[in-house]
Design an enzyme around this catalytic site. Structure first.
Site, short mmCIF file in Angstrom:
data_model
loop_
_atom_site.label_atom_id
_atom_site.label_comp_id
_atom_site.label_asym_id
_atom_site.label_seq_id
_atom_site.Cartn_x
_atom_site.Cartn_y
_atom_site.Cartn_z
N GLU A 25 47.18 43.83 23.31
CA GLU A 25 46.72 45.04 24.39
C GLU A 25 47.97 45.02 25.28
O GLU A 25 48.70 44.47 25.53
CB GLU A 25 45.50 44.87 25.04
N LYS A 86 44.88 52.45 33.37
CA LYS A 86 44.01 51.51 32.59
C LYS A 86 43.05 52.51 31.80
O LYS A 86 42.18 53.10 32.21
CB LYS A 86 43.30 50.33 33.57
N VAL A 106 40.86 45.88 25.98
CA VAL A 106 40.34 45.36 24.51
C VAL A 106 39.57 46.59 23.80
O VAL A 106 39.94 46.76 22.62
CB VAL A 106 39.37 44.09 24.90
N LYS A 159 36.21 35.05 31.57
CA LYS A 159 36.36 34.52 32.76
C LYS A 159 35.08 34.32 33.22
O LYS A 159 34.23 35.10 33.05
CB LYS A 159 37.13 35.36 33.63
#
Ligand code: PSU
Ligand code: MN
Length: 302
Positions: A25, A86, A106, A159
């Site tokens: 990515e 993004k 992703v 995370k």
């Protein structure tokens, strides 16, 4: 082949010779890490994949095309340009139509990999259900994509800026198998483990490739998520990182950040609060995932 796709020379050669390919990515480059560490990380990750016997295909959107495999100047541009968008699924068509530079998350990297016929994709961490997601409904489009696009995604878990149990519930609902690579517990990105028990463990790349073949044959459509714990010598134990994550979440709230800016804000804040230590860890876990991803792609190609 889809006319929207522009393959790099290296990736085109790999397709011609039926070599294993691993997708990568680019949001991690543009919005996940600072310059110049982001370029170094991207190059080194590609090299690890080559050393593992596969061909890297970093994905981005440029000039109305989906780039599958980046030339050096494309990579530099993605790593440094101020106006890189993004791109998740929502943004995909518009960024192509307006010929903007797009870094793929992703979700959108899976879309591109699937179009290009690439079965394995390596990243750092996936998006998920954010903490308090039951109120904000901030759930990454990565989870939906895993539910509907058959690409195997290798990551280091998610995370702890996310709600890990709810993220797992969501993936279960969407029918996404979550594989622990040599572990029974969900890795938590900086830390090797969380207290979330997994129901699927595989100890070799060959065993994962075998499962991928059945996912394909049964036309299950959904992806497979492989979670790979960071090597022990690089981990930040959760006792250490938890306070920092709390602090980052608090500052996010105070700054009024939400939506697509949330994840990049938190990542940058954690780097700042750990004085760069989290960045070194982040880079190491990507390398570790690249080694496993290459091995899976090689095994699947046999
Ligand atoms: N988690 C990380 N590093 C990252 C990302 C997530 O530890 O760089 C990036 C990935 O590109 C992921 C995206 O797909 O953030 C998720 O963003 P969102 O939560 O807005 O869907
Ligand atoms: Mn979100």
């Amino acid at each position: 082949m889809n006319q929207l796709i522009k393959f790099s020379k290296e990736v085109q050669e790999a397709i011609n010779h039926k070599q294993p390919i691993v997708a990568l990515e680019s949001t991690i480059i543009s919005h996940g890490m600072p310059y110049p560490q982001n370029v170094e990380m991207a190059k080194q990750t590609e090299q690890i994949i080559r050393d593992g016997g596969a061909v890297p295909a970093t994905i981005a959107l440029m000039d109305g095309k989906i780039l599958v495999g980046l030339e050096e100047e494309d990579l530099e541009l993605l790593a440094t340009a101020e106006d890189v968008v993004k791109v998740s699924r929502r943004d995909f068509a518009n960024v192509l139509a307006t010929k903007k530079i797009g870094a793929t998350t992703v979700a959108s990297t899976m879309i591109a990999a699937n179009l290009a016929g690439i079965k394995v994709f390596v990243t750092g961490g996936i998006g998920g259900v954010h903490r308090h997601g039951e109120d904000t409904m901030d759930i990454s489009a990565d989870l939906e994509e895993l539910g509907q696009t058959n690409v195997t995604v290798v990551c280091a878990g998610a995370k702890a800026i996310l709600d890990l149990p709810r993220t797992m519930e969501y993936l279960e609902t969407k029918g996404v198998p979550v594989v622990g690579y040599q572990t029974d517990y969900l890795p938590a990105f900086f830390s090797r483990t969380s207290n979330v028990k997994l129901n699927l463990r595989k100890d070799s790349a060959e065993d994962i490739a075998e499962m991928m073949k059945f996912q394909q044959m049964a036309e299950l459509k959904s992806g497979i998520l492989v979670t790979n714990p960071i090597p022990v010598e690089h981990e930040i134990p959760h006792e250490e990182i938890d306070g920092i994550i709390q602090q980052a979440l608090k500052e996010e709230k105070e700054a009024g950040v939400s939506g697509k800016d949330s994840t990049p804000f938190l990542l940058a804040k954690i780097v700042e609060l750990t004085e760069g230590r989290s960045l070194a860890t982040n880079i190491e876990l990507v390398y570790n995932n690249a080694r496993l991803g290459a091995a899976i792609a090689v095994a699947y190609n046999k």
